[in-house]
Design a protein around this motif. Sequence first.
Motif, short mmCIF file in Angstrom:
data_model
loop_
_atom_site.label_atom_id
_atom_site.label_comp_id
_atom_site.label_asym_id
_atom_site.label_seq_id
_atom_site.Cartn_x
_atom_site.Cartn_y
_atom_site.Cartn_z
N GLY A 81 -10.34 85.39 89.94
CA GLY A 81 -10.75 85.63 91.32
C GLY A 81 -10.45 84.50 92.27
O GLY A 81 -11.21 84.25 93.20
N VAL A 82 -9.32 83.83 92.04
CA VAL A 82 -8.96 82.71 92.91
C VAL A 82 -7.65 83.03 93.65
O VAL A 82 -6.77 83.71 93.13
CB VAL A 82 -8.81 81.39 92.12
N GLY A 83 -7.55 82.51 94.88
CA GLY A 83 -6.30 82.55 95.61
C GLY A 83 -5.61 81.21 95.47
O GLY A 83 -6.26 80.17 95.53
N MET A 84 -4.30 81.23 95.25
CA MET A 84 -3.58 80.00 94.95
C MET A 84 -2.36 79.86 95.84
O MET A 84 -1.63 80.82 96.08
CB MET A 84 -3.15 79.98 93.48
N ALA A 85 -2.11 78.64 96.31
CA ALA A 85 -0.87 78.31 97.00
C ALA A 85 -0.43 76.96 96.46
O ALA A 85 -1.07 75.94 96.73
CB ALA A 85 -1.07 78.25 98.51
N PHE A 86 0.66 76.97 95.70
CA PHE A 86 1.13 75.76 95.04
C PHE A 86 2.41 75.24 95.69
O PHE A 86 3.09 75.94 96.43
CB PHE A 86 1.36 76.02 93.55
N GLN A 87 2.74 74.01 95.35
CA GLN A 87 3.88 73.33 95.96
C GLN A 87 5.19 74.06 95.71
O GLN A 87 6.11 74.00 96.54
CB GLN A 87 3.98 71.90 95.44
N ASN A 88 5.31 74.73 94.57
CA ASN A 88 6.59 75.36 94.24
C ASN A 88 6.71 76.78 94.82
O ASN A 88 7.60 77.53 94.44
CB ASN A 88 6.79 75.39 92.73
N GLY A 155 -5.97 88.00 100.46
CA GLY A 155 -6.93 88.80 99.71
C GLY A 155 -8.37 88.46 99.99
O GLY A 155 -9.27 89.07 99.41
N GLY A 156 -8.60 87.47 100.86
CA GLY A 156 -9.96 87.06 101.15
C GLY A 156 -10.71 86.58 99.93
O GLY A 156 -11.88 86.94 99.72
N PRO A 157 -10.07 85.78 99.05
CA PRO A 157 -10.75 85.34 97.83
C PRO A 157 -11.91 84.41 98.14
O PRO A 157 -11.89 83.69 99.14
CB PRO A 157 -9.64 84.61 97.06
N ARG A 158 -12.93 84.43 97.30
CA ARG A 158 -14.07 83.54 97.49
C ARG A 158 -13.72 82.12 97.07
O ARG A 158 -14.39 81.17 97.47
CB ARG A 158 -15.27 84.04 96.68
N THR A 159 -12.67 81.96 96.24
CA THR A 159 -12.25 80.64 95.77
C THR A 159 -10.77 80.45 96.08
O THR A 159 -9.95 81.31 95.75
CB THR A 159 -12.48 80.51 94.25
N LEU A 160 -10.44 79.33 96.72
CA LEU A 160 -9.06 79.02 97.08
C LEU A 160 -8.64 77.69 96.48
O LEU A 160 -9.39 76.70 96.55
CB LEU A 160 -8.92 78.94 98.60
N LEU A 161 -7.44 77.66 95.92
CA LEU A 161 -6.85 76.43 95.40
C LEU A 161 -5.55 76.21 96.16
O LEU A 161 -4.59 76.97 96.01
CB LEU A 161 -6.57 76.57 93.89
N LEU A 162 -5.54 75.18 96.99
CA LEU A 162 -4.40 74.93 97.89
C LEU A 162 -3.79 73.58 97.55
O LEU A 162 -4.42 72.55 97.69
CB LEU A 162 -4.86 74.97 99.35
N ASP A 163 -2.53 73.63 97.10
CA ASP A 163 -1.85 72.41 96.64
C ASP A 163 -0.90 71.91 97.72
O ASP A 163 0.25 72.32 97.79
CB ASP A 163 -1.10 72.69 95.35
N ASP A 164 -1.43 71.03 98.58
CA ASP A 164 -0.63 70.42 99.65
C ASP A 164 0.15 71.48 100.42
O ASP A 164 1.38 71.39 100.57
CB ASP A 164 0.33 69.37 99.06
N LYS A 189 -15.74 82.07 104.52
CA LYS A 189 -16.75 81.55 103.58
C LYS A 189 -16.16 81.26 102.21
O LYS A 189 -16.77 81.47 101.17
CB LYS A 189 -17.91 82.55 103.45
N ALA A 190 -14.91 80.75 102.24
CA ALA A 190 -14.20 80.47 101.00
C ALA A 190 -14.60 79.11 100.44
O ALA A 190 -14.80 78.15 101.19
CB ALA A 190 -12.70 80.50 101.24
N THR A 191 -14.71 79.04 99.13
CA THR A 191 -14.88 77.77 98.43
C THR A 191 -13.47 77.25 98.13
O THR A 191 -12.69 77.93 97.45
CB THR A 191 -15.67 77.95 97.13
N THR A 192 -13.15 76.07 98.63
CA THR A 192 -11.75 75.63 98.61
C THR A 192 -11.61 74.24 98.01
O THR A 192 -12.39 73.34 98.32
CB THR A 192 -11.19 75.60 100.05
N ILE A 193 -10.60 74.09 97.15
CA ILE A 193 -10.14 72.76 96.73
C ILE A 193 -8.77 72.57 97.35
O ILE A 193 -7.84 73.35 97.09
CB ILE A 193 -10.08 72.61 95.21
#
Length: 375
Positions: A81-88, A155-164, A189-193
């Motif tokens: 249930g996480v949304g991800m955006a990575f460097q690659n 997707g409006g995820p509750r958890t986001l992982l954003l890599d630069d 209201k996303a929880t984001t790293i």
Amino acid sequence: MTERKPPAIEIDAVTKRFKTDVALDAVSLSVAEGETLALFGPSGAGKTVLLRVIAGLVEADAGRIRIGGRDMDDVPPEERGVGMAFQNFALFPHMSAFDNIASPLTARRQSGEALRAGVEKLATMLKIGHVLGQAPKALSNGQKQRTALARALAGGPRTLLLDDPLRNVDAKLRFEMRLELPRLLAREKATTIYVTQDYREAMALGDRIAVLEGGRVTQLGTPEEVYLAPATLSVARLFGDPAINTLKVTPQTDGQGPFVLLSDLRAPLDDGLSHAAGRPCVLGLRPEAVRFTEAGAPGAVAVTVEAETPLNEKTVTLVTTKRGREILVSRPAGTPGPAEGAAHIAVDSAHALLFDAETGARIAPRETTRRGAAA
């Protein structure tokens, strides 16, 4: 103080090795629901590895990840249930930018006008509306990165992982996104790293900052805490432009309180640092904590102006002390200051930092009646 919400992401003693290289060394962190945690550190610190472990793309050698209170052991990435955006970027090469962004929505069987409106809203905010019909191979790196960010948000995820995610974005848009992203994340209201190597971005976007160095968390705190009270000399050097001034000193104390000698003259320290007297230390002075003053003023230290550099909103001056030690002085642009020759500086004692010369740990002031800022 506002009570913190329960953790939405819990990272418990996570360790990851690649052969003999320890990428993550017993990292423990928690991120509250709706919080943005800026994960900041130099290249190679382990930031991306940690995101990939949280996402389930890399398996940790030890430790646990919990998302929403659920242990992620044996939970595949698509079920976390996480949304991800990575460097690659990781865009689908056979899909247009529009379809890439829409993929989280189509996976949830959303279609029609609501889907199109959602994609176009994100594309407008990220200024990629004009490339929605193009394939990834036709996009610039900056456009690819913004498309990947839009897909993570779609997707409006509750958890986001954003890599630069703003690394390849031009300076103007990067500045605009530093203002817009916090509003967007708060609205969702996303929880984001949020991973970044830019200390300004970490301070602008993070409710808190976790400083990662060599696979270890060396400090966790609010942007103000990390900047004004860095846990170590290494952390202090990562924040600020120009970089913090560092001078080897041995503090002393007398009837007026603790002090150090600069150009054989007394530069006062915070009253709470009396216990550091006689201890080999490194004095840390942010350039903005040093100012020009008149000869004979309390705490005035004689220096020689070597060079002056205008830097948009501020002017930075390089001075040297009697013993040849270099100090940078920062003042707002347009304010008067010497451009050459003899001058005098004063130290803001309330913002002077002391670090143990051997360990690099900051020596915290003890509670006492303080003089406040002193020249």
